[in-house]
Every structure is written in structure tokens, then in C-alpha cells.
Enzyme design. Structure first.
Site, short mmCIF file in Angstrom:
data_model
loop_
_atom_site.label_atom_id
_atom_site.label_comp_id
_atom_site.label_asym_id
_atom_site.label_seq_id
_atom_site.Cartn_x
_atom_site.Cartn_y
_atom_site.Cartn_z
N CYS A 178 39.25 62.42 56.06
CA CYS A 178 38.48 62.95 54.92
C CYS A 178 38.88 62.13 53.70
O CYS A 178 39.99 62.26 53.18
CB CYS A 178 38.86 64.43 54.77
SG CYS A 178 37.97 65.25 53.46
N CYS A 204 47.40 24.10 35.20
CA CYS A 204 46.55 24.00 34.01
C CYS A 204 45.07 23.98 34.42
O CYS A 204 44.64 23.13 35.18
CB CYS A 204 46.89 22.74 33.25
SG CYS A 204 45.76 22.42 31.89
#
Ligand SMILES: [Zn+2]
Length: 349
Positions: A178, A204
Site C-alpha cells: 500500500c 570546469c
């Protein structure tokens, strides 16, 4: 239909940025949250292969984030249910009535959790499944809240509270998972999208974008920030190491002309994946080697590629690249887009 599913994921990402920040403001305790540390703990799971099936068992790092980071990535409801063991109201979750074919994966870490083929109408008001995508992918704990003894189920990788499992399900397992819709993301079954997106950190971002802009099959590139815990980081803030963001390149690639595998194999040739926070002269966590996947299948490919490079001993040291489910992404400032094209120069490496 697939495109719609993709758009839904995209929209959710946008909402996360706003809602997460709101949650952050509501929970005073989060202000003291510590930065996330890489715990080194691992867990065995099954990822999803290209064909939508469970792959073999692989060992992956556990996902550990501070409340601050979770708040940035999740909606208010996702945080309440997934990180604070809440329950959504019956019949109100978006997937209770979802009858499309596809896979449900963890909204926190992208781990596949359930398949539509195992979903059934329990009449309870919550999405119900008679078995998980893979037993390995769920953790279970006894929950004694509300004066009852229930079995709580969690995502085994990120600890997201998903719901409970009860012994009153249909055959063949007799189980009823559930589950709250809020903690699930859904990917509809069908052909892979023509254009896929992945966020790549490899030092970078000026040089990484330059490298990917010319890679065959890449449709577009853009530099930005991902993996941090503030909403709108600036380049200066990211470089100041105060936001947790990595410099990344958002790569969109045409799956008819290239593949996730080829894009990632190239990724491992344009940087050193054996140094986590360093690329040549650039040192700092914003330069970390990281793959942020946007579809569960990309993670499986990423880990396959890394495993293959490891077996072939392509590098003299272990690959330390992190593989993480993409959370909020922030486009970098215009001055950083196509930096080398505009300013001359080239990749320093
Ligand atoms: Zn998870």
C-alpha cells in the site's frame, strides 16, 4: 504519450525548486541540518535495463542527504510523506487511478520500485501492488505507530518512506504493498524518447561544454549548477563552496544518432574520473565527477560503463564518479554559456 510523461517529470522538477524552498522555511530544525557526507555505505539493488526489465544485483552507494537537501529536491507533500513518514489522503494520490503501463520509481533517488503489471485495484484509495520491481529494492521495518503493528516499506537506497505491506493481497504473493503516490515518479512504457537529457559534472564547465558541443549526436548543451541545497546559486557562490552545487553541463542527445552509452564513454575520456574534487589545476567540490541521470535506464548504463572501464583497467586508480538522480538544475549565467566560443581559449586539460 511518452513525451507527456517526460514533460510531467520536467514540470515536477520546476515545482520542486519552489516547493522545496517553502518546506525549508517551514521546518526550523532544517536550518541546523548538516551538510551531507558520503557515508561509504552500500546496498545491493537491481536497476532497470534498457528493455524495462530488472538487471542483475549490483552494489551501489546508499543515498544520504541532509533535510536541507531533501527539502530542495522534494515537493512539500513528498517531504511530508517520504521523509516524515506521513500518509497521503485516500483516493487523493495521483497514481491511485493510474492505469497506464510503465514503471514506478523512487521520487527520491530514481530506483525502480514497482511495475504497472503488478498493480491492482485494492479499493483502499492508495496505489496497491502485489509485488515489488525487485525484492532487493525495498527495505522493511516494523512500525508500531497508531497502536498497531504494521510493516513499513522504504526505498532501500535513500530511506524514503513509501507505505506499508499487508498480508491480504491477491495471488500469487498474497501481499498488498500500500504505497503513497507522492513518493513515486512514473515513466510510461514505450519507445525511448528521441531526445534524452543528462547532467554531467567533469570539472570546469567551460571545457566540458566545449567538448560535448562537438560530440556527434548531441543536440544541445548548456552549463549550469546541480546537486546543491540552495535555490538560485550564482557562479561566485558555487565557487565559494557554500551551496554544494557541481558545475554541470546539461547535455541533450539524439537517441537515433548516439546513445547513453556512447555519451558516457566519451564523458570518461574528457576528464579524470579518479579524482573526486579535482581536475587538473581546478580543485573544489564544484568540480566533482558526477553523472546526474534523468531516467532510471541511464543509471544502469552509467554503472555498466563504469564497471566495464574498471574491469578493463582503463585508469590506474579506481573511478570515483558519483551517479545520482537529477534534482533541481539551475542554468548558469549567460556569460558562462559557450564560454570558450565567445572568449577564445580552450579546455585547459
Ligand atoms: Zn529512493
Amino acid at each position: 504519450m511518452r513525451k507527456r510523461a517526460q514533460i510531467m517529470v520536467g514540470l515536477a522538477g520546476g515545482i520542486v525548486l519552489l516547493a522545496g524552498w517553502w518546506v525549508y522555511g517551514q521546518f526550523g530544525v532544517m536550518a541546523q541540518a548538516k551538510e551531507t557526507k558520503v557515508s561509504g555505505e552500500t546496498v545491493k539493488v537491481r536497476l532497470m535495463t534498457d528493455v524495462g526489465k530488472a538487471g542483475s544485483v549490483v552494489e551501489v552507494p546508499k543515498v544520504s542527504r541532509s533535510d536541507k537537501e531533501w527539502a530542495m529536491r522534494l515537493t512539500v507533500e513528498q517531504f511530508r510523506v517520504g521523509r516524515a513518514a506521513g500518509t497521503e489522503r485516500a483516493f487523493c494520490g495521483v497514481f491511485n487511478d493510474n492505469h497506464k503501463k510503465g514503471v514506478y520509481f523512487c521520487a527520491g533517488c530514481g530506483l525502480p520500485l514497482f511495475l504497472s503489471a503488478d498493480k491492482f485495484d485494492s479499493g483502499t484509495g492508495w496505489p496497491s501492488f502485489f509485488q515489488p520491481f525487485a525484492e532487493e529494492n525495498l527495505g522493511e521495518e516494523t512500525d508500531s505507530a497508531l497502536g498497531m503493528s504494521r510493516t513499513e516499506v522504504q526505498c532501500v537506497r535513500c530511506g524514503m518512506h513509501l507505505g506499508h505491506v499487508f498480508p491480504d493481497g491477491p495471488k500469487p504473493t498474497g501481499l498488498r504493498y500500500c504505497i503513497n503516490s507522492a513518493v513515486l515518479s512514473f515513466q510510461e512504457e514505450g519507445l525511448a524518447p528521441e531526445v534524452e537529457t543528462i547532467l554531467l559534472g567533469a570539472g570546469c564547465f567551460w571545457g566540458v561544454e566545449e567538448a560535448f558541443a562537438k560530440f556527434p549526436g548531441v543536440k544541445s548543451t548548456e552549463v549550469g549548477y546541480a546537486g546543491g541545497w540552495t535555490k538560485s546559486p550564482t557562479y561566485e557562490e558555487v565557487c565559494g563552496h557554500g551551496t554544494g552545487h557541481a558545475e554541470v553541463v546539461k547535455v541533450e542527445y539524439d537517441t537515433k544518432k548516439t546513445s547513453t552509452e556512447k555519451v558516457l564513454e566519451y564523458f570518461f575520456t574528457v576528464h579524470d574520473p579518479t579524482t573526486m574534487n579535482r581536475q587538473g589545476p581546478d580543485v573544489g567540490d564544484q568540480y566533482r565527477s558526477v553523472i546526474f541521470f534523468t531516467r532510471p535506464e541511464q543509471e544502469e548504463v552509467a554503472r555498466e560503463v563504469m564497471g566495464k572501464l574498471g574491469r578493463e583497467r582503463k585508469f590506474s586508480r579506481p573511478i570515483v564518479t558519483r551517479v545520482d538522480f537529477a534534482g533541481p538544475y539551475m542554468k548558469g549565467e549567460e556569460g558562462h554559456q559557450r564560454y570558450f566560443e565567445k572568449n577564445g581559449g580552450g579546455c585547459r586539460r
